[in-house]
Motif scaffolding. Structure first.
Motif, PDB file in Angstrom:
ATOM      1  N   ALA A  34       0.836  -1.209   0.000  1.00 16.06           N
ATOM      2  CA  ALA A  34       0.000   0.000   0.000  1.00 16.06           C
ATOM      3  C   ALA A  34       0.869   1.258   0.000  1.00 16.06           C
ATOM      4  N   GLU A  35       1.936   1.267   0.790  1.00 18.65           N
ATOM      5  CA  GLU A  35       2.856   2.414   0.795  1.00 18.65           C
ATOM      6  C   GLU A  35       3.530   2.566  -0.566  1.00 18.65           C
ATOM      7  N   SER A  36       3.917   1.452  -1.161  1.00 19.08           N
ATOM      8  CA  SER A  36       4.550   1.482  -2.477  1.00 19.08           C
ATOM      9  C   SER A  36       3.602   2.069  -3.525  1.00 19.08           C
ATOM     10  N   ASP A  37       2.329   1.676  -3.468  1.00 18.62           N
ATOM     11  CA  ASP A  37       1.331   2.200  -4.408  1.00 18.62           C
ATOM     12  C   ASP A  37       1.096   3.693  -4.187  1.00 18.62           C
ATOM     13  N   THR A  38       1.020   4.108  -2.923  1.00 18.47           N
ATOM     14  CA  THR A  38       0.829   5.529  -2.608  1.00 18.47           C
ATOM     15  C   THR A  38       2.018   6.353  -3.090  1.00 18.47           C
ATOM     16  N   LEU A  39       3.222   5.831  -2.886  1.00 12.54           N
ATOM     17  CA  LEU A  39       4.429   6.533  -3.330  1.00 12.54           C
ATOM     18  C   LEU A  39       4.437   6.670  -4.851  1.00 12.54           C
ATOM     19  N   ARG A  40       4.113   5.592  -5.562  1.00 17.35           N
ATOM     20  CA  ARG A  40       4.070   5.651  -7.027  1.00 17.35           C
ATOM     21  C   ARG A  40       3.034   6.681  -7.489  1.00 17.35           C
ATOM     22  N   GLN A  41       1.852   6.679  -6.869  1.00 23.05           N
ATOM     23  CA  GLN A  41       0.810   7.636  -7.239  1.00 23.05           C
ATOM     24  C   GLN A  41       1.268   9.073  -6.989  1.00 23.05           C
ATOM     25  N   TYR A  42       1.938   9.306  -5.859  1.00 25.02           N
ATOM     26  CA  TYR A  42       2.419  10.649  -5.548  1.00 25.02           C
ATOM     27  C   TYR A  42       3.465  11.099  -6.571  1.00 25.02           C
TER      28      TYR A  42
END
Length: 195
Positions: free
Chosen positions: A139-147
């Motif tokens: 989830a953190e990895s996905d949030t970082l990619r989106q940001y």
């Protein structure tokens, strides 16, 4: 004279994922970036574009704070540096095009580059991987990619508005593709590319 730094260095309670600060952004694209409290204050994308040319003239960039700095154990790197490297990559792509791109063609090519699959901090292929942490969950990895996608897309849009004059890219902006930046506390040359 020291290099110019982000005004977000003293910003309290900034969320960080894998050492990347998720700073406020006035964005036309959707993403997890928080909205700025003061809309009249330049956001991190505007700061990166405005400080790109000035910081490119300095040989060294000393880390001073949270918006500049992203702490990973004993090493520091800057969120601002990530965007400066991305801007440099965009300018290099415009300069290396076989024919001069129109603003619309540049927008199409660079937007595609901004959303293409790219390495995140913690990936083996990330050029500054020794300086960043690893996202603690998917989830953190996905949030970082989106940001980062949101920041990259917003950077492309605003950068092209600044560098395209009279339907052609400014040669003065493109001259900065040859400049390299060095962060002394990391002993890593910023001549690297994010691509």
């Amino acid at each position: 004279m020291p290099a110019y730094h982000s005004s977000y260095n003293d910003e309290p309670n900034v969320q960080q994922i894998a050492g990347v600060a998720l700073l406020p952004m006035q964005s036309r694209t959707r993403g997890p970036a928080p909205l700025p409290i003061d809309p009249s204050r330049p956001d991190i994308v505007e700061e990166a574009i405005d400080l790109f040319r000035a910081n490119s003239l300095f040989r060294n960039f000393e880390i001073q704070g949270a918006a500049d700095r992203v702490c990973i154990t004993h090493t520091d790197i800057q969120t601002l540096i990530y965007l400066i490297l991305f801007i440099s990559d965009c300018l290099t792509r415009i300069a290396a095009a076989p024919t001069t791109w129109s603003k619309n063609e540049a927008l199409k090519q660079l937007t595609s580059y901004a959303v293409d699959n790219f390495a995140l901090p913690g990936d083996a292929s990330f050029p500054l991987s020794s300086l960043y942490g690893v996202p603690s969950s998917r989830a953190e990895s996905d949030t970082l990619r989106q940001y980062l996608v949101q920041a990259r897309q917003e950077t492309v849009t605003r950068l092209l508005d600044k560098i395209y004059v009279d339907h052609a890219p400014s040669r003065w902006w493109l001259a900065f593709t040859k400049r390299k930046l060095y962060v002394p506390s990391t002993d890593i040359s910023m001549g690297k590319s994010l691509s």
